[in-house]
Write an enzyme that holds these catalytic residues in place. Structure first.
Site, PDB file in Angstrom:
ATOM      1  N   TYR A  97      -1.982   0.301  10.140  1.00  0.00           N
ATOM      2  CA  TYR A  97      -2.046  -0.379   8.844  1.00  0.00           C
ATOM      3  C   TYR A  97      -0.816  -0.033   7.998  1.00  0.00           C
ATOM      4  CZ  TYR A  97      -3.746  -1.374   4.087  1.00  0.00           C
ATOM      5  OH  TYR A  97      -3.880  -1.823   2.792  1.00  0.00           O
ATOM      6  N   SER A 138       0.856  -1.195   0.000  1.00  0.00           N
ATOM      7  CA  SER A 138       0.000   0.000   0.000  1.00  0.00           C
ATOM      8  C   SER A 138       0.881   1.229   0.000  1.00  0.00           C
ATOM      9  CB  SER A 138      -0.893   0.018   1.242  1.00  0.00           C
ATOM     10  OG  SER A 138      -1.529   1.279   1.395  1.00  0.00           O
TER      11      SER A 138
END
Length: 257
Positions: free
Chosen positions: A149, A136
């Protein structure tokens, strides 16, 4: 190029939906023989639709990861040449509000599962093969509400590049694809309140200065197929001299990196 991955035997994780499902379809369309895996039993239906095979596996279980990779050559009828790892989970919120359970789940599914998969792959993937992991762009760019995250994804990116260095003498290419905001159930699960999906999407594209979040210069959300096309490229001979790379597919959202 329908034959771009002809002759490849590929394992795709997280294939029940979202980016993983799009990658599985792209691999099949490119001529690969594909084994799909996910913790969600719906992966078996996806495999049936694509003419592929499936194994339900919980990647948070390290033994299950090892068994999955070990069994892949038998399911595919030959040495495993290609891995696309897309599985992951998301928890939002500040670090101050993060629970131990949230953190443990993020680390188990995003980071430890990737480590276990890479460790098993080093003993199984064929020389000259490819490993592509979806991370990501939040792993490189801090975001309010995505701190935990993003930390797990930063670790994922580092792991993949390190394994790529370890396997380079065998011609195994290891790369990272780092999407930005992509129109998947994971992204839509972050959208709360009374706004419509189109309004939420417009807000993501515009960015939120009060949260120090840049917008998307290309003025669109990514679609899962955009990420899948990139993973397919990196798994193909068209990318034969690319390894240890972190390729951002985010419409320019991390222009500051």
């Amino acid at each position: 190029m329908p034959d771009r991955l002809a002759g490849r035997r590929a394992l795709v994780t997280g294939a029940a939906g979202g980016i993983g499902r799009a990658v599985a379809r792209a691999f099949v369309d490119a001529g690969a023989q594909v084994l799909l895996s996910d913790v969600d039993p719906a992966v078996e239906q996806v495999a049936g639709e694509l003419g592929a095979t499936a194994l339900v596996a919980d990647l948070a279980d390290r033994d299950a990861v090892a068994d999955l990779v070990a069994e892949a050559p038998q399911r595919l009828g030959g040495p495993l040449t290609t891995i696309a790892h897309t599985a992951g989970v998301l928890t939002t919120g500040t670090i101050a509000d993060l629970t131990d359970a949230d953190w443990d789940r993020l680390v188990a599914v995003n980071t430890t599962a990737t480590m276990a998969l890479l460790r098993a792959a080093t003993r199984t993937v064929a020389d000259g093969g490819t490993i592509t992991v979806v991370s990501s762009n939040s792993g490189a760019s801090p975001r309010l509400g995505l701190g935990a995250y993003g930390a797990t994804k930063a670790a994922v990116t580092s792991l993949v590049r390190s394994v790529g260095l370890e396997l380079s003498s065998r011609g195994v290419r290891c790369n990272v694809v780092s999407p930005g905001s992509t129109d998947t159930p994971m992204l839509r699960g972050m959208w709360a309140g009374d706004r419509s999906p189109d309004e939420h999407a417009a807000a993501v594209i515009a960015g939120t200065p009060d949260q120090y979040r840049l917008g998307i210069p290309l003025q669109r959300l990514a679609q899962p197929e955009d990420i899948a096309a990139t993973v397919t490229f990196l798994a193909s001979d068209a990318a034969r001299h690319i390894t240890l790379h972190d390729l951002r597919v985010d419409g320019g959202a991390t222009l500051d990196q």
